[in-house]
Design an enzyme around this catalytic site. Structure first.
Site, PDB file in Angstrom:
ATOM      1  CG  ASN A 134      -2.299  -0.567   0.912  1.00 47.90           C
ATOM      2  OD1 ASN A 134      -2.906  -0.233  -0.098  1.00 47.90           O
ATOM      3  ND2 ASN A 134      -2.790  -1.444   1.774  1.00 47.90           N
ATOM      4  CG  ASP A 184      -5.567   0.870   2.558  1.00 49.91           C
ATOM      5  OD1 ASP A 184      -5.410   0.910   1.319  1.00 49.91           O
ATOM      6  OD2 ASP A 184      -6.150  -0.061   3.128  1.00 49.91           O
TER       7      ASP A 184
END
Length: 277
Positions: A134, A184
């Site tokens: 990510n 993320d």
């Protein structure tokens, strides 16, 4: 179910993002707020413009060339195409036209994925043994790359060649996150500020180039997944989210889970470069 991979085409004023596990690609026209859903034969997670007629999308089998008008797909660069365990996840195009793309296990199997550099169809493994890739993004001058393995709660920073987007040294820890949620997707703005969606915390955090968190924007969905700069001057943040893995009780408490949001906070965004085939 799993909103991810938002991006914006400034030439058409269109935002694109994926429902990875739902195998759908969303095409959203900001001018009139209309959405078109495209079914995909594979799980996709990243889209980049090639030219006015074509795009590439990263999928569980590699890079597909997509005809923008018809949606026709052609596999042009296989990546882990023979590995049924993995799929693509986060990725981003560098100013030189190369793509960094991460893969991961479909059930987040430990160390099943990797981060690759793809330039004109040539695939180079950068970082193997990744669990959940990510936060891939690049500094405005193209000399620094950032990435994270969400499983480790660390965002890394590495110097790269601005002409090739290949690393020039070993990665160093940029953010060691020990708070709520996980790191993320990310985008890096014109000032070098990194905007990171924090999965499980319902927010987007902004970090200075020195790694200091400077602001946190609340998002009305807990599993915030990835931001993108959108609008005619790239001054707004679009943020995807997910409902995957939530129980009925959790969904009752998080009714907006899986929605995509447009935040009102003004940013100094940048438009994504085209991928060079």
């Amino acid at each position: 179910m799993l909103g991810e991979g938002p991006t914006y085409d400034r030439h058409t004023g269109t935002a694109w993002w994926f429902d990875i596990v739902g195998r759908k690609l969303v095409e959203y026209a900001l001018s009139d707020n209309t959405a078109t859903l495209h079914d995909l034969p594979v799980m996709g997670s990243v889209l980049a413009r090639v030219d006015a007629q074509r795009q590439v999308i990263a999928t569980e089998t590699g890079l597909h060339l997509r005809q923008t008008a018809t949606g026709k797909l052609e596999l042009v660069t296989p990546i882990e195409a023979d590995n049924p365990v993995t799929r693509s996840n986060d990725g981003r195009v560098h100013a030189c036209g190369a793509l960094w793309i991460g893969t991961m296990g479909k059930n987040a199997e430990k160390h099943a994925g990797a981060i690759y550099h793809v330039a004109r169809g040539v695939v180079t493994t950068l970082y193997p043994d990744i669990t959940i890739p990510n936060a891939i993004c690049f500094s405005p001058d193209g000399t620094v790359a950032y990435f994270a393995d969400t499983d480790t709660k660390r965002m890394m920073r590495v110097d790269i060649d601005p002409l090739t987007a290949l690393p020039r040294g070993e990665p160093a820890v940029f953010i060691d996150h020990r708070g709520q949620g996980g790191l993320d997707g990310s985008v890096c703005d014109a000032d070098g500020t990194i905007w990171n969606a924090r999965w499980g915390a319902g927010c987007v955090d902004a970090y200075s180039p020195q790694g200091k968190r400077v602001i946190s924007l609340q998002v009305p969905a807990g599993q915030t997944s990835c931001p993108a700069f959108v609008g005619k001057d790239a001054s707004r943040l679009l943020v995807t989210s997910a409902r995957q893995g939530l129980t009925a009780n959790q969904l009752a408490d998080d009714p907006n889970a899986g929605s995509t949001f447009l935040l009102d906070h003004t940013v100094k965004g940048r438009f994504e470069p085209d991928y060079i085939l």
